[in-house]
Design an enzyme around this catalytic site. Sequence first.
Site, short mmCIF file in Angstrom:
data_model
loop_
_atom_site.label_atom_id
_atom_site.label_comp_id
_atom_site.label_asym_id
_atom_site.label_seq_id
_atom_site.Cartn_x
_atom_site.Cartn_y
_atom_site.Cartn_z
N ASP A 98 6.63 -16.58 -64.08
CA ASP A 98 6.09 -17.27 -65.26
C ASP A 98 4.83 -16.48 -65.62
O ASP A 98 4.69 -15.33 -65.18
CB ASP A 98 5.77 -18.75 -64.95
CG ASP A 98 5.52 -19.58 -66.21
OD1 ASP A 98 6.49 -19.94 -66.89
OD2 ASP A 98 4.35 -19.83 -66.56
N LYS B 151 8.19 -26.61 -60.64
CA LYS B 151 7.26 -25.58 -61.12
C LYS B 151 6.14 -25.44 -60.10
O LYS B 151 5.82 -26.40 -59.40
CB LYS B 151 6.64 -25.99 -62.46
CG LYS B 151 6.07 -24.83 -63.25
CD LYS B 151 7.13 -24.11 -64.00
CE LYS B 151 6.63 -22.87 -64.71
NZ LYS B 151 7.66 -22.37 -65.64
P1 NDP Z 1 3.36 -13.03 -69.17
O1 NDP Z 1 2.31 -13.21 -68.14
O2 NDP Z 1 4.31 -11.90 -69.06
O3 NDP Z 1 2.67 -12.92 -70.62
C1 NDP Z 1 1.85 -13.94 -71.10
C2 NDP Z 1 1.36 -13.55 -72.48
O4 NDP Z 1 0.74 -14.68 -73.07
C3 NDP Z 1 0.28 -12.48 -72.44
O5 NDP Z 1 0.33 -11.74 -73.63
C4 NDP Z 1 -0.99 -13.29 -72.34
O6 NDP Z 1 -2.14 -12.62 -72.81
C5 NDP Z 1 -0.65 -14.47 -73.25
N1 NDP Z 1 -1.38 -15.66 -72.81
C6 NDP Z 1 -1.31 -16.26 -71.60
N2 NDP Z 1 -2.13 -17.31 -71.53
C7 NDP Z 1 -2.76 -17.36 -72.71
C8 NDP Z 1 -3.72 -18.22 -73.25
N3 NDP Z 1 -4.24 -19.24 -72.53
N4 NDP Z 1 -4.13 -18.00 -74.54
C9 NDP Z 1 -3.60 -16.97 -75.24
N5 NDP Z 1 -2.69 -16.11 -74.77
C10 NDP Z 1 -2.26 -16.30 -73.53
O7 NDP Z 1 4.12 -14.43 -69.25
P2 NDP Z 1 5.58 -14.76 -69.82
O8 NDP Z 1 5.88 -13.89 -70.99
O9 NDP Z 1 6.51 -14.79 -68.68
O10 NDP Z 1 5.39 -16.27 -70.31
C11 NDP Z 1 5.01 -16.61 -71.64
C12 NDP Z 1 5.42 -18.04 -71.93
O11 NDP Z 1 6.83 -18.16 -71.80
C13 NDP Z 1 4.84 -19.10 -70.98
O12 NDP Z 1 4.65 -20.30 -71.72
C14 NDP Z 1 5.96 -19.30 -69.97
O13 NDP Z 1 5.88 -20.57 -69.36
C15 NDP Z 1 7.17 -19.20 -70.89
N6 NDP Z 1 8.44 -18.89 -70.25
C16 NDP Z 1 8.60 -17.81 -69.45
C17 NDP Z 1 9.83 -17.51 -68.90
C18 NDP Z 1 10.06 -16.29 -68.09
O14 NDP Z 1 11.22 -16.07 -67.71
N7 NDP Z 1 9.08 -15.46 -67.82
C19 NDP Z 1 10.99 -18.39 -69.12
C20 NDP Z 1 10.74 -19.47 -70.06
C21 NDP Z 1 9.50 -19.69 -70.56
P3 NDP Z 1 -3.17 -11.91 -71.77
O15 NDP Z 1 -2.48 -10.67 -71.31
O16 NDP Z 1 -4.39 -11.67 -72.57
O17 NDP Z 1 -3.38 -12.90 -70.65
O1 2IT Z 2 9.70 -21.71 -67.79
C1 2IT Z 2 10.70 -21.16 -67.29
O2 2IT Z 2 11.84 -21.55 -67.55
C2 2IT Z 2 10.49 -20.03 -66.38
N1 2IT Z 2 9.35 -19.62 -66.19
C3 2IT Z 2 11.66 -19.40 -65.69
C4 2IT Z 2 12.04 -20.19 -64.47
C5 2IT Z 2 13.09 -19.59 -63.59
O3 2IT Z 2 13.37 -20.23 -62.57
O4 2IT Z 2 13.64 -18.55 -63.90
#
Ligand code: NDP
Ligand code: 2IT
Length: 449
Positions: free
Chosen positions: A170, A130
Amino acid sequence: MKKYDADYVSNIIAGVEKRNPGEPEFHQAVKEVLTSIEKVIEARPDYVDAGIVERIVEPERFVQFRVAWVDDKGEVQVNRGYRCQFNSAIGPYKGGIRLHPSVNASIIKFLGFEQIFKNSLTGLPMGGGKGGSDFDPKGKSDGEVMRFCQAFMNELYRHIGADTDVPAGDIGTGSREIGYMFGQYKKITNEFTGVLTGKALPSGGSLARPEATGFGLCYFTDEMLKAAGRSFEGAKVVISGSGNVATFAAVKATTLGGKVIAMSDSSGYIVDENGVDIDLVMNIKKNRSARISEYVNTHKDAKFIPDCRAIWTVPCDIALPCATQNELDAAGAKALVKNGAFAVAEGANMPSTPEAIEIFKENKILFAPAKASNAGGVATSGLEMSQNSLRLSWSFEEVDSRLHGIMVNIFKNASEAAEKYGAKGDLVVGANIAGFTKVADAMLWQGIM
Ligand code: NDP
Ligand code: 2IT
């Protein structure tokens, strides 16, 4: 020769706490995994002898670096960059890059540690890693984001490679950021390789990668619900977050017959009992600085409450936390129980606190832990890597159907592992054991290093 005893695991946890002071998220993730694999360690003296657990909690490599760039006013800005290459026993390091002001060593290590077991669960050959930075994309111009991403890659490029370490998106890192990073990597190395995933289609990206984490979450949840004689059909669904994972989870939950009634961002949550207009949420949040509160300007029946942590007080059947770590605590869990929710499935990484998970267990709420239920994103990144190696592109249907198969398999493997070790129905235990065993066996085979 080392021996297992009743203090073996707690001593290792204490060692991690001592060696990584002030890193609560990392301690939390290690504790959860290690306490749930105790029975396996007890049964495997060869793991103990080879120091597998002592080694698996120590990153193979952890780099921290300066990222200096110039903002639109001509002022120099300095951020801190990280890449944690946690474990490469089963494949090249693989995991996303988080861009958020809260990023620090603890958060990067917890995410890298989780990624080891998640990637193992996918069945694909990917190690765990990461990275990220405390850079805040909110309020930055496109030019500033580009200059930051280029500066970040000016250091990161020497640590990564298509067969070494393959970063992805992420929080705060989407297709735009991956594009700038990919361009800079190509410029520096003079190589066009699949060194990053989440690429745009014309540069070797995979169809269905944007949808994958949210869709995969719902495929996994659907399996868990089916096994318990339940389904999404007619269920009220509350989803925290409104980013990549949350919005595509909302799309798939709706397709499967659920009704999404609340979503959030860091400034608060919206409730729309008519069913959230997901296209509108996606449209608003295309701009990283936009606030979800704008939703109520178009949908007058909907409400905005400026407290994101209170979203769990909205009565629902299924809760999908898809924002960030520790966003669902004991108070949130109690509210869900009180209002009759029957399932919680994690889209974000470690969104439920240990206290919340305990409450779900006590109240027999179906619970899908992140490293199993959100593995669809990285699994599809693995499929993107395969397509890049083949120099081919598969159709959306092909990728989506492989993703579906992978999620069904993860549910099956986690359920079977839980049952085998006397914890039937406990997917936390099952996912940790199934993910751990494969990595441990690979480490054992490769010798002490
Ligand atoms: P994005 O940046 O697309 O969206 C993040 C969302 O979460 C936004 O709505 C944001 O609000 C909110 N958010 C972020 N930080 C905080 C916080 N500290 N408190 C409250 N709300 C928060 O990110 P992703 O959708 O990609 O990721 C979301 C989660 O999923 C994370 O935990 C990530 O690690 C996990 N994840 C992502 C993957 C991926 O493929 N993208 C794969 C597996 C897991 P705001 O706009 O106000 O910041
Ligand atoms: O938390 C996760 O699994 C991710 N943000 C996606 C990682 C990836 O390599 O696609």
